[in-house]
Scaffold this active site. Sequence first.
Site, PDB file in Angstrom:
ATOM      1  N   CYS A  13       0.865  -1.171   0.000  1.00 30.61           N
ATOM      2  CA  CYS A  13       0.000   0.000   0.000  1.00 30.61           C
ATOM      3  C   CYS A  13       0.904   1.224   0.000  1.00 30.61           C
ATOM      4  O   CYS A  13       2.060   1.146   0.386  1.00 30.61           O
ATOM      5  CB  CYS A  13      -0.902   0.006   1.212  1.00 30.61           C
ATOM      6  SG  CYS A  13      -0.011   0.077   2.746  1.00 30.61           S
ATOM      7  N   CYS A  16       2.819   2.246   3.028  1.00 31.31           N
ATOM      8  CA  CYS A  16       4.004   1.458   3.384  1.00 31.31           C
ATOM      9  C   CYS A  16       5.267   2.262   3.076  1.00 31.31           C
ATOM     10  O   CYS A  16       6.219   2.261   3.843  1.00 31.31           O
ATOM     11  CB  CYS A  16       4.069   0.171   2.573  1.00 31.31           C
ATOM     12  SG  CYS A  16       2.746  -0.970   2.927  1.00 31.31           S
ATOM     13  N   ASP A 448      18.411  27.254 -30.396  1.00 26.95           N
ATOM     14  CA  ASP A 448      19.684  27.453 -31.024  1.00 26.95           C
ATOM     15  C   ASP A 448      19.404  27.408 -32.531  1.00 26.95           C
ATOM     16  O   ASP A 448      18.439  26.792 -32.942  1.00 26.95           O
ATOM     17  CB  ASP A 448      20.524  26.252 -30.578  1.00 26.95           C
ATOM     18  CG  ASP A 448      21.948  26.318 -31.007  1.00 26.95           C
ATOM     19  OD1 ASP A 448      22.483  27.428 -31.040  1.00 26.95           O
ATOM     20  OD2 ASP A 448      22.516  25.253 -31.290  1.00 26.95           O
ATOM     21  N   ASP A 645      22.010  21.932 -28.988  1.00 29.44           N
ATOM     22  CA  ASP A 645      22.662  20.652 -29.228  1.00 29.44           C
ATOM     23  C   ASP A 645      24.156  20.652 -28.957  1.00 29.44           C
ATOM     24  O   ASP A 645      24.749  19.632 -28.713  1.00 29.44           O
ATOM     25  CB  ASP A 645      22.428  20.200 -30.673  1.00 29.44           C
ATOM     26  CG  ASP A 645      23.224  21.027 -31.651  1.00 29.44           C
ATOM     27  OD1 ASP A 645      23.447  22.213 -31.366  1.00 29.44           O
ATOM     28  OD2 ASP A 645      23.631  20.493 -32.693  1.00 29.44           O
ATOM     29  N   ASP A 649      26.391  24.626 -25.376  1.00 28.75           N
ATOM     30  CA  ASP A 649      25.059  24.989 -24.901  1.00 28.75           C
ATOM     31  C   ASP A 649      24.767  24.418 -23.519  1.00 28.75           C
ATOM     32  O   ASP A 649      23.800  24.815 -22.873  1.00 28.75           O
ATOM     33  CB  ASP A 649      23.984  24.467 -25.862  1.00 28.75           C
ATOM     34  CG  ASP A 649      24.043  25.159 -27.218  1.00 28.75           C
ATOM     35  OD1 ASP A 649      24.551  26.288 -27.256  1.00 28.75           O
ATOM     36  OD2 ASP A 649      23.596  24.559 -28.201  1.00 28.75           O
TER      37      ASP A 649
HETATM   38  P1  ADP Z   1      26.377  28.562 -32.836  1.00 27.83           P
HETATM   39  O1  ADP Z   1      26.243  27.219 -32.222  1.00 27.83           O
HETATM   40  O2  ADP Z   1      25.136  29.384 -32.728  1.00 27.83           O
HETATM   41  O3  ADP Z   1      26.928  28.527 -34.213  1.00 27.83           O
HETATM   42  P2  ADP Z   1      29.000  29.069 -31.757  1.00 27.83           P
HETATM   43  O4  ADP Z   1      29.421  29.802 -30.544  1.00 27.83           O
HETATM   44  O5  ADP Z   1      29.324  27.640 -31.857  1.00 27.83           O
HETATM   45  O6  ADP Z   1      27.447  29.333 -31.932  1.00 27.83           O
HETATM   46  O7  ADP Z   1      29.642  29.828 -33.013  1.00 27.83           O
HETATM   47  C1  ADP Z   1      29.407  31.201 -33.205  1.00 27.83           C
HETATM   48  C2  ADP Z   1      29.966  31.681 -34.502  1.00 27.83           C
HETATM   49  O8  ADP Z   1      31.378  31.658 -34.480  1.00 27.83           O
HETATM   50  C3  ADP Z   1      29.584  30.860 -35.686  1.00 27.83           C
HETATM   51  O9  ADP Z   1      28.333  31.215 -36.199  1.00 27.83           O
HETATM   52  C4  ADP Z   1      30.696  31.191 -36.665  1.00 27.83           C
HETATM   53  O10 ADP Z   1      30.432  32.425 -37.305  1.00 27.83           O
HETATM   54  C5  ADP Z   1      31.881  31.357 -35.761  1.00 27.83           C
HETATM   55  N1  ADP Z   1      32.612  30.108 -35.688  1.00 27.83           N
HETATM   56  C6  ADP Z   1      32.663  29.230 -34.670  1.00 27.83           C
HETATM   57  N2  ADP Z   1      33.426  28.179 -34.964  1.00 27.83           N
HETATM   58  C7  ADP Z   1      33.857  28.364 -36.231  1.00 27.83           C
HETATM   59  C8  ADP Z   1      34.652  27.607 -37.140  1.00 27.83           C
HETATM   60  N3  ADP Z   1      35.172  26.425 -36.810  1.00 27.83           N
HETATM   61  N4  ADP Z   1      34.876  28.118 -38.359  1.00 27.83           N
HETATM   62  C9  ADP Z   1      34.355  29.297 -38.700  1.00 27.83           C
HETATM   63  N5  ADP Z   1      33.583  30.036 -37.913  1.00 27.83           N
HETATM   64  C10 ADP Z   1      33.336  29.598 -36.703  1.00 27.83           C
HETATM   65 MG    MG Z   2      26.779  25.788 -31.258  1.00 29.70          MG
END
Ligand code: ADP
Ligand code: MG
Length: 757
Positions: A13, A16, A448, A645, A649
């Site tokens: 029950c 318990c 995102d 994702d 994040d």
């Molecule tokens: P989100 O997940 O919204 O893209 P991030 O913080 O991962 O945010 O990235 C922000 C921005 O930084 C991207 O939109 C891009 O313009 C730049 N950026 C991040 N990583 C790279 C990469 N490896 N090559 C080119 N640009 C990048």
């Molecule tokens: Mg990102």
Amino acid sequence: MINKKYKIKGMHCASCAGVIERTFKKIDGVSFVEVNYTTEGVKILFDETKIKINELSEKIEPLGYSLVFSGSDENSSSVVDMDQSKKEKILELKDMKNKLISVIPLALISVFIMSWDILASYNKIPEMSYTVKEFFHHLLPVMATYTLFVVGKPYLLGFYRFVRYGKANMDTLIGMGTIAAFIYSFIVSSFEDLLKPFLNVESTYFDVTIVVIAFITLGKYLEFRSKIKTGDAIEKLLNLGAKTAFIICDGKEIEVSVNEVNHGDLIIVKPGTKIPVDGIVTEGYSYVDESMITGEPVPTEKKIGDLVIAGTLNTNGSFIFSATKVGSETLLAQIIKMVEEAQGSKAPIQALADKISAIFVPIVLVISFISLGSWLVIGSSSLGFSQALSYGLMSFVGVLVIACPCALGLATPTAIIVGVGKGAKEGILIKDAATLEKLYKVDTVIVDKTGTITVGKPKLVDIVNLSKNTEDKIISIIAALENKSEHPISRAIIDYSKENKIEILNVSDFYNIEGKGLKGLVNNIEYFVGNIKLIQDLNIDFNYSLIEKYTLQGKTPVILATRKEVMGFVMVADEIKKESKQAVEDLHNLGIKVVMVTGDDKKTADYIASLVGIDSVIAHVLPKDKLEKVKELQQQGRIVAMAGDGVNDAPALAQADVGIAMGTGTDVAIESAGITLLNGDISKLVKAIKLSKMTMHGIKQNLFWAFIYNIIGIPVAAGLLFPIWGIVLNPIFAGLAMAFSSVSVVGNSLRLKTKKL
Ligand code: ADP
Ligand code: MG
């Protein structure tokens, strides 16, 4: 301090659970206990130096419970455990059924005699003949003895424990009521002649004992049967697992048990068979039905390099894959663990019901004695002692029986179990009951961009060269840096380079500039690759209007620069998920504000947002600022869900009232999220919110029904209606109401299963 989970045997029950919790909490060295009646589990945090686990079990054994040790700690596979407890449950159900079958005819005979007596007393039918009456007169005590001592044994024990240890649970209440009716009747019929002057020896209550126990046994049986059904989501998940796998060993195929598969084993999957563990396709091609895990109805294409998930079903093709996750690491195992934990967790709303059931039993005991006493004191003067005693006894038994807070204890957990299970079936993984309770209150959803609204697989679509180098040279420098990055953008560049056979150069002193891009040395020259922010930080001349044309089309710029100048840029574009637009619209229809937060360019983000109908965009947000944005909205009094994702994040997911991980993402995000949408489908969020609403609605209905039975039942049983309408509740109806309340609560929870999301 160690944190353990065990199964508990002997609970029948909901109160318990409370008795066990309170007993454990009083023990020195125990700092946390949570007992769940429905899943029959206990979570306990205790100091091993102060108390041993078997000593803990010994503390509850006198009360009729025990801890089950074998195979039930955190690390062991729950599969064995489930099989075992399922078997035990089926046996228990069978035993209950046998007892029920034996007691039903007795109850029917009792009701027949009772009805005859009542009808005869109103002169509707002739009195029973003397012989027949005498026959029944002697049959009833025999039937009542069997019923009380065989079928009603748990209630006798409940009463015994109350007398011996002072611990009362629901069984105590039933036990006390039925024993009182039995003993009174026994005394009256044994000493008929002696008691005749004082009591109405004609009326005995053996029938009450029989019928009450029969009803309660029936109620418990139905409750138990449905309770097993509430938990069958887990069983279905367990059945998804394959038993064996065909691995390739020295060029030969051999069949092994799934438990023997190791990381890196090559496994061959034939048409129409289940995938045994998680892994990556290395050869072949097929479509796989993943609906059982992700809820996605259309089979997914699998080619070399794609991920396959244990428990999913291969269609017509055949392929070989390399095992990456085995045993408890597979997604299926994680899902089972998560569902099990979520189903066993307590919803905050249950706290109230728990508090009430804890004080309920003693209060009811007191009320039952008060009503007996009042009948004797107040009733005797107007009705005479004999009649007052018989009404008093009825009230006493009635109150004890009707007041069982059984339904109260079932109201929340049964609905949670069904809700969590229903979610799992749809590819919505819920971390705990508290999340399910919170989700429907959400009024703001932060999404995102990449991977949530868009597919997350951008492609290189434009190249603009501003230097004297060749285009290929520009790409090969960008690719050199991107080769080290894990951002979705990097895939676009690397794929392009490979397709066009452009050499990917080596990079050294690589550095990831959060939210902006990358830097590193290629051929001893320092390069930067990233967005506008990055170029602005470098303070070099650049005509930003050059890229505006592209960003206005929703493309993301990837700019290549040295410390002195911009050499050129490429544009990547990501497809919008087909379900995004509808999902945003559905969220709006639910009155939820949708905000897109992204690290990407403002114009790019605005364009994408406009395509899916999002009106609020926050762009150029650094990962650590996503967390701040969540906090800001929360400070405005909003209840925020955040869907994301990426690894970066995770803090924001954890800060949000409800964190939602898109299943295509990383393990980290899944762990910090309250809800995981397995195929990364944002439209599932709408379903999850509906599920939360539905479940909470079910719980509230359950609580209402559970309370209403007791609130109305107790005063009626106590005899408060007698002065007004001359009604005294026969305890038999108390038994009926009590059985009905539990069954209706469990039934109402089960109804959630069939509702459409
Ligand atoms: P989100 O997940 O919204 O893209 P991030 O913080 O991962 O945010 O990235 C922000 C921005 O930084 C991207 O939109 C891009 O313009 C730049 N950026 C991040 N990583 C790279 C990469 N490896 N090559 C080119 N640009 C990048
Ligand atoms: Mg990102």
